[in-house]
Enzyme design. Structure first.
Site, PDB file in Angstrom:
ATOM      1  CG  ASP A  14      17.119 -28.523  37.433  1.00 59.99           C
ATOM      2  OD1 ASP A  14      17.330 -29.572  38.046  1.00 59.99           O
ATOM      3  OD2 ASP A  14      15.983 -28.057  37.241  1.00 59.99           O
ATOM      4  CE  LYS A  17      21.509 -28.024  44.011  1.00 58.49           C
ATOM      5  NZ  LYS A  17      20.691 -27.511  42.923  1.00 58.49           N
ATOM      6  N   GLY A  43      17.154 -34.018  41.551  1.00 54.90           N
ATOM      7  CA  GLY A  43      17.827 -34.991  40.700  1.00 54.90           C
ATOM      8  C   GLY A  43      19.215 -34.459  40.416  1.00 54.90           C
ATOM      9  CG  HIS A  44      21.973 -33.703  42.923  1.00 55.23           C
ATOM     10  ND1 HIS A  44      22.598 -33.492  44.108  1.00 55.23           N
ATOM     11  CD2 HIS A  44      20.961 -32.818  42.876  1.00 55.23           C
ATOM     12  CE1 HIS A  44      21.989 -32.518  44.753  1.00 55.23           C
ATOM     13  NE2 HIS A  44      20.990 -32.098  44.027  1.00 55.23           N
ATOM     14  CD  GLN A 176      14.656 -29.274  45.884  1.00 55.04           C
ATOM     15  OE1 GLN A 176      14.853 -29.152  47.071  1.00 55.04           O
ATOM     16  NE2 GLN A 176      14.616 -30.447  45.296  1.00 55.04           N
ATOM     17  NE  ARG A 252       7.980 -31.452  35.884  1.00 57.40           N
ATOM     18  CZ  ARG A 252       7.668 -30.754  36.971  1.00 57.40           C
ATOM     19  NH1 ARG A 252       6.546 -30.069  37.027  1.00 57.40           N
ATOM     20  NH2 ARG A 252       8.477 -30.731  38.008  1.00 57.40           N
TER      21      ARG A 252
HETATM   22  P1  IMP Z   1       8.252 -30.011  44.798  1.00 62.60           P
HETATM   23  O1  IMP Z   1       9.583 -29.681  45.395  1.00 62.60           O
HETATM   24  O2  IMP Z   1       8.198 -31.365  44.177  1.00 62.60           O
HETATM   25  O3  IMP Z   1       7.140 -29.767  45.774  1.00 62.60           O
HETATM   26  O4  IMP Z   1       8.006 -28.982  43.586  1.00 62.60           O
HETATM   27  C1  IMP Z   1       7.878 -27.586  43.786  1.00 62.60           C
HETATM   28  C2  IMP Z   1       8.558 -26.817  42.649  1.00 62.60           C
HETATM   29  O5  IMP Z   1       9.971 -27.020  42.737  1.00 62.60           O
HETATM   30  C3  IMP Z   1       8.170 -27.281  41.245  1.00 62.60           C
HETATM   31  O6  IMP Z   1       8.184 -26.155  40.401  1.00 62.60           O
HETATM   32  C4  IMP Z   1       9.275 -28.254  40.864  1.00 62.60           C
HETATM   33  O7  IMP Z   1       9.444 -28.383  39.481  1.00 62.60           O
HETATM   34  C5  IMP Z   1      10.454 -27.556  41.509  1.00 62.60           C
HETATM   35  N1  IMP Z   1      11.552 -28.481  41.852  1.00 62.60           N
HETATM   36  C6  IMP Z   1      11.621 -29.363  42.874  1.00 62.60           C
HETATM   37  N2  IMP Z   1      12.798 -29.996  42.894  1.00 62.60           N
HETATM   38  C7  IMP Z   1      13.512 -29.499  41.871  1.00 62.60           C
HETATM   39  C8  IMP Z   1      14.840 -29.740  41.389  1.00 62.60           C
HETATM   40  O8  IMP Z   1      15.614 -30.529  41.920  1.00 62.60           O
HETATM   41  N3  IMP Z   1      15.210 -29.013  40.295  1.00 62.60           N
HETATM   42  C9  IMP Z   1      14.391 -28.090  39.714  1.00 62.60           C
HETATM   43  N4  IMP Z   1      13.161 -27.842  40.126  1.00 62.60           N
HETATM   44  C10 IMP Z   1      12.719 -28.528  41.200  1.00 62.60           C
HETATM   45 MG    MG Z   2      18.534 -31.246  39.595  1.00 61.72          MG
END
Ligand code: IMP
Ligand code: MG
Length: 334
Positions: A14, A17, A43-44, A176, A252
């Site tokens: 976040d 990017k 999410g971009h 991420q 969230r």
């Molecule tokens: P997962 O990738 O859905 O398994 O989540 C694992 C952790 O990574 C959690 O804390 C999510 O909130 C965080 N997370 C996954 N994708 C993103 C993203 O694109 N942005 C921010 N946090 C992410």
């Molecule tokens: Mg994002």
């Protein structure tokens, strides 16, 4: 010539990017934009021609008609993929003949999503089936894109794509961030993929092809998930409100803290960062507070200039040139 420019997130995702990817695909002449890790947990947020788009799977190249590739380092949810194509088309973005999936990319199934929704709460996952899909990939029980009939029109072999043609100039767009990396993040509060420059190479690319590595950070940190991250203090709620820090995938509220200099240093070193962009300077300006965490202590600054000078000085000790450090305060440009 095969060349790759990389975009990596230096914090917890976040950091913006999507904006850098949008900017670079617009100003440089890339033949491909590659998503190299993650699934639709990402999410971009992209502002294009005055419209806001949120993509999960499809790289930003598509906005400029550049070939957009979902690489084998990713996991793909076909339902989300088709939803996204519809959303882009409805927003006036032409996708036909522009979007491709590596045939050896693993699939996120309905069972993966159901499992993640039940069990992912402990670490606060996005519930998008990411962890279970990667587990099955490495457990050798997964399903790959080439096994799914309706994905056939989009499939490519990345070896042929990168090496059969004379010139591939690739922009590799990560998902991420460093603090969520499976190996270097704060385990187990991490995602299941490789969020570093190393993760780019897993998509069939040689190290010598990497030219620039754009590290993206924010002037403060945010994190979404189950661990406690945000310290006490009203200032952090203010940053979250003014910065509109809500997840683009799950909605969230993101926890906020000052930027940690050691996380930043580790991320710059390990990713081989050549350019750094610090986003959301305007948020701290509106809040009127300037600080970082350095060696576990909060360091406060009188104002914007002293904070920027401190950061630049520190980054120069890591070998970064001053003219490759950018402070940005716009939603849609550097
Ligand atoms: P997962 O990738 O859905 O398994 O989540 C694992 C952790 O990574 C959690 O804390 C999510 O909130 C965080 N997370 C996954 N994708 C993103 C993203 O694109 N942005 C921010 N946090 C992410
Ligand atoms: Mg994002």
């Amino acid at each position: 010539m095969l060349s790759v420019d990389v975009i990596v997130d230096l914090q917890y995702g976040d950091c913006g990017k999507g904006k850098i990817s949008h900017h670079l695909s617009h100003t440089n002449t890339y033949s491909h934009v590659l998503r190299y890790n993650g699934g639709c947990n990402a999410g971009h947020t992209i502002y294009h021609k005055g419209k806001k788009f949120v993509t999960h799977h499809i790289p930003a190249g598509v906005f400029f008609g550049v070939k957009s590739v979902i690489g084998n380092g990713c996991v793909l949810d076909p339902d989300q993929f088709f939803r996204e194509i519809k959303m882009l088309e409805a927003g006036g973005v032409k996708t036909k003949g522009k979007i491709f999936i590596a045939e050896n990319t693993h699939i996120v199934t309905g069972a993966h999503k159901a499992e993640d929704k039940i069990r992912g709460g402990k670490i606060g996952t996005t519930g998008r089936g990411n962890g279970p899909a990667y587990r099955d990939k490495y457990g050798r029980t997964g399903v790959r894109a080439k096994d799914i009939k309706k994905l056939k029109p989009y499939l490519i072999n990345l070896y042929d794509e990168w090496y059969a043609k004379k010139n591939a100039h690739i922009l590799a767009e990560g998902a991420q961030g460093f603090g969520l990396d499976i190996d270097w993040g704060d385990y187990p509060f991490v995602t299941s993929s490789h969020c570093t420059t190393a993760g780019v190479l897993l998509n069939g690319l040689p190290p010598k092809a990497v030219k620039s590595v754009w590290g993206v950070a924010k002037m403060y940190e945010t994190y979404v998930g189950s661990k406690k991250f945000q310290p006490k203090g009203d200032v952090f709620n203010k940053i979250g409100d003014i910065g509109e820090e809500f997840g683009s995938t799950t909605g969230r509220r993101r926890q906020c803290n000052w930027m940690d200099m050691q996380t930043l240093e580790r991320a710059i070193n390990m990713n081989g960062v050549t350019h750094v962009v610090f986003n959301k300077v305007d948020v701290l300006r509106t809040v009127g507070a300037w600080a970082v965490i350095d060696k576990n202590k909060v360091v406060k600054f009188k104002g914007e200039k002293t904070m920027k000078d401190f950061i630049v000085k520190r980054l120069r000790t890591l070998g970064l040139a001053k003219n490759r450090i950018y402070f940005s305060e716009h939603k849609d440009r550097i």
